[in-house]
Design a protein around this motif. Structure first.
Motif, short mmCIF file in Angstrom:
data_model
loop_
_atom_site.label_atom_id
_atom_site.label_comp_id
_atom_site.label_asym_id
_atom_site.label_seq_id
_atom_site.Cartn_x
_atom_site.Cartn_y
_atom_site.Cartn_z
N GLY A 12 -34.72 113.57 67.09
CA GLY A 12 -35.63 114.39 67.87
C GLY A 12 -37.06 113.90 67.95
N ARG A 13 -37.39 112.80 67.28
CA ARG A 13 -38.75 112.26 67.36
C ARG A 13 -38.98 111.57 68.70
N PRO A 14 -40.23 111.31 69.06
CA PRO A 14 -40.50 110.60 70.32
C PRO A 14 -39.91 109.18 70.28
N PRO A 15 -39.41 108.69 71.41
CA PRO A 15 -38.80 107.35 71.42
C PRO A 15 -39.83 106.24 71.26
N ALA A 16 -39.41 105.16 70.65
CA ALA A 16 -40.25 103.97 70.50
C ALA A 16 -39.88 103.00 71.61
N PRO A 17 -40.87 102.33 72.22
CA PRO A 17 -40.58 101.42 73.33
C PRO A 17 -39.56 100.34 72.98
N GLU A 18 -39.59 99.83 71.77
CA GLU A 18 -38.67 98.75 71.39
C GLU A 18 -37.26 99.23 71.07
N ALA A 19 -37.07 100.55 70.96
CA ALA A 19 -35.75 101.08 70.59
C ALA A 19 -35.27 102.16 71.53
N LYS A 20 -35.89 102.30 72.72
CA LYS A 20 -35.54 103.39 73.64
C LYS A 20 -34.06 103.47 73.86
N PRO A 21 -33.47 104.62 73.89
CA PRO A 21 -34.04 105.95 73.85
C PRO A 21 -34.24 106.48 72.44
N PHE A 22 -34.08 105.64 71.45
CA PHE A 22 -34.19 106.05 70.05
C PHE A 22 -35.61 105.85 69.54
N CYS A 23 -35.91 106.47 68.40
CA CYS A 23 -37.25 106.34 67.82
C CYS A 23 -37.35 105.11 66.92
N SER A 24 -36.21 104.59 66.48
CA SER A 24 -36.22 103.44 65.58
C SER A 24 -34.88 102.72 65.65
N ARG A 25 -34.86 101.55 65.06
CA ARG A 25 -33.61 100.78 64.99
C ARG A 25 -32.58 101.52 64.13
N ARG A 26 -33.06 102.25 63.12
CA ARG A 26 -32.16 103.00 62.26
C ARG A 26 -31.38 104.04 63.06
N CYS A 27 -32.07 104.81 63.90
CA CYS A 27 -31.38 105.82 64.70
C CYS A 27 -30.42 105.17 65.70
N ALA A 28 -30.79 104.02 66.24
CA ALA A 28 -29.89 103.29 67.14
C ALA A 28 -28.63 102.88 66.39
N ASP A 29 -28.79 102.43 65.15
CA ASP A 29 -27.63 102.03 64.34
C ASP A 29 -26.76 103.23 63.98
N VAL A 30 -27.38 104.39 63.71
CA VAL A 30 -26.61 105.61 63.43
C VAL A 30 -25.76 105.95 64.65
N ASP A 31 -26.34 105.87 65.84
CA ASP A 31 -25.60 106.17 67.07
C ASP A 31 -24.45 105.18 67.26
N LEU A 32 -24.71 103.90 67.05
CA LEU A 32 -23.65 102.89 67.18
C LEU A 32 -22.53 103.18 66.19
N GLY A 33 -22.88 103.54 64.97
CA GLY A 33 -21.86 103.88 63.97
C GLY A 33 -21.00 105.05 64.41
N ARG A 34 -21.62 106.04 65.05
CA ARG A 34 -20.85 107.19 65.54
C ARG A 34 -19.88 106.76 66.63
N TRP A 35 -20.31 105.85 67.52
CA TRP A 35 -19.40 105.36 68.56
C TRP A 35 -18.24 104.58 67.92
N LEU A 36 -18.56 103.71 66.97
CA LEU A 36 -17.52 102.88 66.35
C LEU A 36 -16.54 103.70 65.52
N ASN A 37 -16.99 104.81 64.94
CA ASN A 37 -16.12 105.70 64.17
C ASN A 37 -15.42 106.73 65.04
N GLU A 38 -15.64 106.62 66.36
CA GLU A 38 -15.04 107.53 67.34
C GLU A 38 -15.45 108.98 67.10
N SER A 39 -16.70 109.19 66.67
CA SER A 39 -17.21 110.55 66.51
C SER A 39 -17.49 111.21 67.84
#
Length: 71
Positions: free
Chosen positions: A22-49
């Motif tokens: 829910g934090r504001p997005p960072a330009p280098e990681a849009k639409p995420f706020c950080s690389r960590r949140c982008a990785d969390v999202d990728l993990g959810r896709w890979l785990n079929e969440s």
């Protein structure tokens, strides 16, 4: 014809928040706020969440499965 009434302004769109935290997005990681949140999202896709709900009345092509016709 000109009027002395003020021109109504459209409200600015709120910036989309990071879909993970829910934090504001960072330009280098849009639409995420950080690389960590982008990785969390990728993990959810890979785990079929993330799943698309389907009914048993249709197969993956959207065609009716034999024997489930209503009528």
């Amino acid at each position: 014809m000109m009027s002395d009434e003020p021109i109504p302004l459209k409200p600015r769109k709120a910036r989309a928040a990071c879909p993970i935290c829910g934090r504001p997005p960072a330009p280098e990681a849009k639409p995420f706020c950080s690389r960590r949140c982008a990785d969390v999202d990728l993990g959810r896709w890979l785990n079929e969440s993330y799943r698309v709900p389907v009914t048993e009345e249709t197969d993956e092509d959207g065609e009716a499965v034999p024997g489930t016709e209503r009528g």
